[in-house]
Design a protein around this motif. Structure first.
Motif, PDB file in Angstrom:
ATOM      1  N   ILE A  52       0.835  -1.211   0.000  1.00 49.74           N
ATOM      2  CA  ILE A  52       0.000   0.000   0.000  1.00 49.74           C
ATOM      3  C   ILE A  52       0.863   1.252   0.000  1.00 49.74           C
ATOM      4  N   GLY A  53       1.896   1.232   0.849  1.00 52.74           N
ATOM      5  CA  GLY A  53       2.782   2.399   0.916  1.00 52.74           C
ATOM      6  C   GLY A  53       3.468   2.663  -0.418  1.00 52.74           C
ATOM      7  N   ILE A  54       4.010   1.579  -1.018  1.00 49.65           N
ATOM      8  CA  ILE A  54       4.685   1.741  -2.318  1.00 49.65           C
ATOM      9  C   ILE A  54       3.694   2.211  -3.384  1.00 49.65           C
ATOM     10  N   ILE A  94      -4.320  10.108   2.763  1.00 49.65           N
ATOM     11  CA  ILE A  94      -5.073   8.925   2.316  1.00 49.65           C
ATOM     12  C   ILE A  94      -4.342   7.660   2.722  1.00 49.65           C
ATOM     13  N   GLY A  95      -2.994   7.646   2.568  1.00 50.52           N
ATOM     14  CA  GLY A  95      -2.225   6.451   2.939  1.00 50.52           C
ATOM     15  C   GLY A  95      -2.348   6.147   4.424  1.00 50.52           C
ATOM     16  N   ILE A  96      -2.280   7.187   5.257  1.00 45.72           N
ATOM     17  CA  ILE A  96      -2.384   6.983   6.710  1.00 45.72           C
ATOM     18  C   ILE A  96      -3.758   6.424   7.062  1.00 45.72           C
ATOM     19  N   VAL A  97      -4.794   6.991   6.469  1.00 46.59           N
ATOM     20  CA  VAL A  97      -6.155   6.517   6.761  1.00 46.59           C
ATOM     21  C   VAL A  97      -6.328   5.069   6.354  1.00 46.59           C
ATOM     22  N   ILE A  98      -5.816   4.718   5.174  1.00 44.58           N
ATOM     23  CA  ILE A  98      -5.959   3.336   4.691  1.00 44.58           C
ATOM     24  C   ILE A  98      -5.227   2.361   5.612  1.00 44.58           C
ATOM     25  N   ILE A  99      -4.007   2.747   6.020  1.00 44.42           N
ATOM     26  CA  ILE A  99      -3.228   1.850   6.899  1.00 44.42           C
ATOM     27  C   ILE A  99      -3.934   1.656   8.243  1.00 44.42           C
ATOM     28  N   ILE A 100      -4.472   2.738   8.816  1.00 46.64           N
ATOM     29  CA  ILE A 100      -5.189   2.625  10.095  1.00 46.64           C
ATOM     30  C   ILE A 100      -6.409   1.725   9.942  1.00 46.64           C
ATOM     31  N   LEU A 101      -7.149   1.903   8.859  1.00 45.92           N
ATOM     32  CA  LEU A 101      -8.346   1.075   8.652  1.00 45.92           C
ATOM     33  C   LEU A 101      -7.979  -0.391   8.495  1.00 45.92           C
ATOM     34  N   PHE A 134      -8.954  -3.741  10.647  1.00 46.65           N
ATOM     35  CA  PHE A 134      -9.627  -4.904  10.051  1.00 46.65           C
ATOM     36  C   PHE A 134      -8.836  -6.196  10.198  1.00 46.65           C
ATOM     37  N   VAL A 135      -7.514  -6.066  10.517  1.00 49.89           N
ATOM     38  CA  VAL A 135      -6.694  -7.273  10.712  1.00 49.89           C
ATOM     39  C   VAL A 135      -7.294  -8.174  11.792  1.00 49.89           C
ATOM     40  N   TYR A 136      -7.834  -7.543  12.824  1.00 54.26           N
ATOM     41  CA  TYR A 136      -8.374  -8.298  13.948  1.00 54.26           C
ATOM     42  C   TYR A 136      -9.782  -8.798  13.676  1.00 54.26           C
TER      43      TYR A 136
END
Length: 704
Positions: free
Chosen positions: A22-24, A326-333, A337-339
């Motif tokens: 996602i970051g890349i 946008i990247g920060i929001v996606i990573i937090i979401l 959802f991992v859990y």
């Protein structure tokens, strides 16, 4: 606790490739987005600059066009004012110093004294000043001298702000060459010390050209144009400036009165005249993108310039910040959802997002395409389109309306249908609107008036529409001015033909039938009076019988000339053949007639017109062509009738003859054919004879 921590680490290892991906991806997308945006903005800037330059060029063209119309109108006013006054020339001479307005050379010359309404023209400026006060611009009266035409009364000023009395236009000037031919000169001309849009008209006195009436206005109003250009803003760093052929900057917000002659930019602009140029300002180190074009009538170059880096800086900054957020929001979401979700759930969710994005992009593209398509159709329609409310007030109009009527879009949107109508059609506006609202559709003819006062006949097709819950009227106007003129010309030709036939009919009655009936009346009077000594009764009755037969025969002949019975009884082919046989019997010419290809049985008005056309063509050949032979062929192909006519006479200039109002009866023939929508092809030349091919498509109109 340890279990939860281990599960977290396991899931973190499971999803870490996704986070890294996602970051890349965000970095690549951000980089590509910035790159694409820069290219897009660059292309957009080029188009915007070109559009601004084009707008200024069109503004120059409009300025020049308006001034040409203006001086033409002013000259008509000056002409009427001059020729309605009392003009006199006296033999008394006055000496004046004449100065060539081009070279500056001077010499003395003698002039006759001119008087207008009792006052001397020389050094009296009341006439030209009254024209200036009434119309604006400048006005001059010239008197003819050996060297050219000298100003004897003017409000054109020299560089010293003195009236240019005594300056003259030399004989080698294009203006004087036109005047000497008795022509009016309208156009660009050098006046004393500047270029003007001018109109010059010769003054005639006892058939001789003795002087000139002049009106004019400076070619370009730089102050007015400068004010307009200064108010035009292009992005954050853009502006427009205008330079002359010497590199002098005439109009520019930041560089007024500066000269760029000798600069690389000026050399490139002067060489190419139109194009795009990028450079770095040597003083400020600032990059500039320039689009330019040359307007030759004013001898000016228009340039529009921006700093590309300034225009893209804010966008790049905004794109980077948004991408990071946008990247920060996606990573937090995703971390959350991992859990909650398994790998399969995350995969499905990402697929759904991908599909949703595609649908959104497709919908946006479809909407943009639809809007662009509607705007293109609306503005580039070949007809004028008006969108109005139920009271006739304009809501929208297309570009063609502005071009045809001469108003700007903003001016028209402040107007309504009734504002465009002539006095004749103003009362019908409310009736037409009422009919459109009641019936939903209405087609009618009307007249619009342009900004310059030109009357334009149009056919309007109006329909009631519902746009987002609001009822509106959309109207399409088609110019029918030319059609009206053709109809009027055809109607006039038909009236003239009918009047000619009436005169011929009256002449035949008077010259042929009248004397016979008068003789019969004479015999009957003698018999009634019983004057048997002067008259043998049996002989008188015999003479009356013979005269009666002659009257019947003459009546039949006159009737046959008007409407041939043979045409009604036996058809077109037989009627033409019999007429040709009659002409052949005179031995004056040889006519070869062929009608075996004509099998059409239906009769109608087309037969009468073709029969009359054939007779008129033969009559023209006999009168004018000096021909020995005529060839005629009549045939039909289903419902199309074709008549071929050819003679071997001296011929004529067909193009010149068709452009004249009368000549060899061709105008009458052509107008008759137009009434039944017939087509024709005429070919002739000096010494080449003449042929005409006529084709008529038979339908309900040509039958009835």
């Amino acid at each position: 606790m340890n279990r939860l921590f281990k599960n977290f680490l396991a899931r973190l290892r499971l999803f870490s490739p996704i986070f890294i991906g996602i970051g890349i991806s965000i970095f690549i997308i951000t980089f590509q987005s910035i790159r694409n945006s820069n290219n897009s903005i660059y292309n957009t800037n080029e188009k915007n600059l070109a559009l601004e330059v084009e707008t200024i060029i069109k503004m120059f063209e409009r300025e020049r066009g308006l001034k040409l119309e203006k001086v033409n109108t002013h000259l008509k006013v000056m002409h009427n004012y001059f020729y309605t006054g009392k003009f006199e020339i006296k033999e008394t001479k006055t000496e004046i110093v004449a100065t060539n307005q081009i070279s500056g050379n001077s010499h003395k010359t003698l002039l006759n004294k001119w008087f207008f309404n009792g006052s001397a023209f020389q050094h009296n400026h009341s006439f030209v000043d009254s024209i200036q006060n009434l119309l604006g611009g400048t006005a001059t009266v010239f008197q003819k001298i050996d060297s050219g035409y000298i100003r004897i009364s003017t409000n054109v000023l020299t560089k010293n702000n003195d009236r240019a009395i005594g300056t003259y236009i030399p004989n080698d000037s294009p203006v004087i060459k036109a005047i000497e031919k008795g022509e009016t000169y309208i156009g660009r001309a050098f006046v004393v010390n500047d270029w003007y849009i001018t109109a010059y008209e010769p003054i005639f006195y006892k058939t001789n050209i003795i002087g000139i009436l002049y009106v004019g206005d400076k070619e370009k109003n730089l102050k007015k144009l400068g004010d307009i250009i200064r108010n035009i803003k292009i992005g954050q760093s853009g502006y427009i400036y205008v330079i002359d052929e010497k590199g002098e900057i005439i109009v520019q917000p930041e560089l007024d009165s500066k000269n760029i002659n000798g600069k690389t930019l000026f050399k490139y602009v002067k060489e190419k005249q139109k194009g795009i140029y990028e450079y770095t300002n040597t003083d400020t180190k600032e990059k500039r993108l320039v689009v330019f074009d040359y307007y030759k009538d004013f001898r000016l170059s228009v340039l529009a310039s921006i700093n590309p880096d300034t225009e893209t800086h804010e966008l790049v900054k905004k794109t980077i910040v948004e991408s990071v957020l946008i990247g920060i929001v996606i990573i937090i979401l995703l971390s959350t959802f991992v859990y909650l979700l398994t790998t399969e759930s995350v995969y499905k969710y990402l697929e759904q997002i991908k599909l949703s994005n595609k649908s959104l992009v497709s919908a946006k593209k479809a909407l943009t395409f639809s809007e662009q398509k509607f705007e293109t159709i609306f503005n580039y329609s070949s007809d004028e389109i008006f969108l109005a409310d139920l009271n006739g007030n304009f809501i929208e109009i297309n570009q063609l309306v502005c071009e045809k009527l001469g108003y700007t879009r903003d001016e028209l949107l402040e107007m309504s249908f009734i504002d465009l109508k002539t006095q004749k059609y103003k009362p019908f506006v409310s009736k037409n609107l009422k009919k459109i609202k009641n019936e939903g559709f209405h087609t009618y003819e009307t007249e619009n008036v342009s900004k310059t006062g030109k009357v334009i006949s149009v056919e309007m097709k109006s329909r009631l529409i519902n746009c987002s819950g609001t009822k509106m009227i959309i109207s399409i106007a088609r110019n029918i001015t030319e059609r009206k003129a053709v109809e009027k010309k055809m109607f006039s030709a038909i009236l003239k033909t009918e009047e000619k036939e009436r005169k011929r009919f009256a002449t035949e009655l008077h010259d042929n039938l009248g004397p016979i009936l008068s003789t019969i009346k004479l015999y009957s009077d003698l018999i009634r009076k019983g004057e048997n000594k002067k008259l043998d009764l049996n002989e008188a009755i015999k003479n009356i019988d013979e005269l009666t037969e002659m009257a019947i025969s003459t009546t039949r002949e006159i009737s046959n000339n008007i409407t041939p019975t043979i045409l009604h009884d036996f058809g077109l082919a037989t009627a033409i053949s019999e007429f040709c046989n009659y002409v052949n019997s005179t031995k004056s010419i040889n006519i070869n007639i062929k009608t075996d290809g004509y099998t059409y049985k239906t009769s109608g008005i087309f037969e009468s017109i073709l029969f009359q056309t054939t007779k008129e063509l033969i009559n023209n050949t006999l009168k004018h062509a000096q021909a020995k032979n005529i060839t005629i062929e009549l045939k039909n192909n289903e419902n199309q009738i074709i008549l071929y006519y050819k003679d071997d006479g001296i011929g004529f200039d067909s193009e010149k003859m068709l452009n004249e109002s009368t000549g060899l009866g061709l105008s009458s023939i052509i107008n008759k054919l137009k009434t039944i929508k017939g087509t024709y092809d005429i070919n002739s030349g000096d010494g080449k004879g003449m042929f005409i091919l006529i084709a008529i498509k038979v339908d309900e109109n040509t039958v009835n």
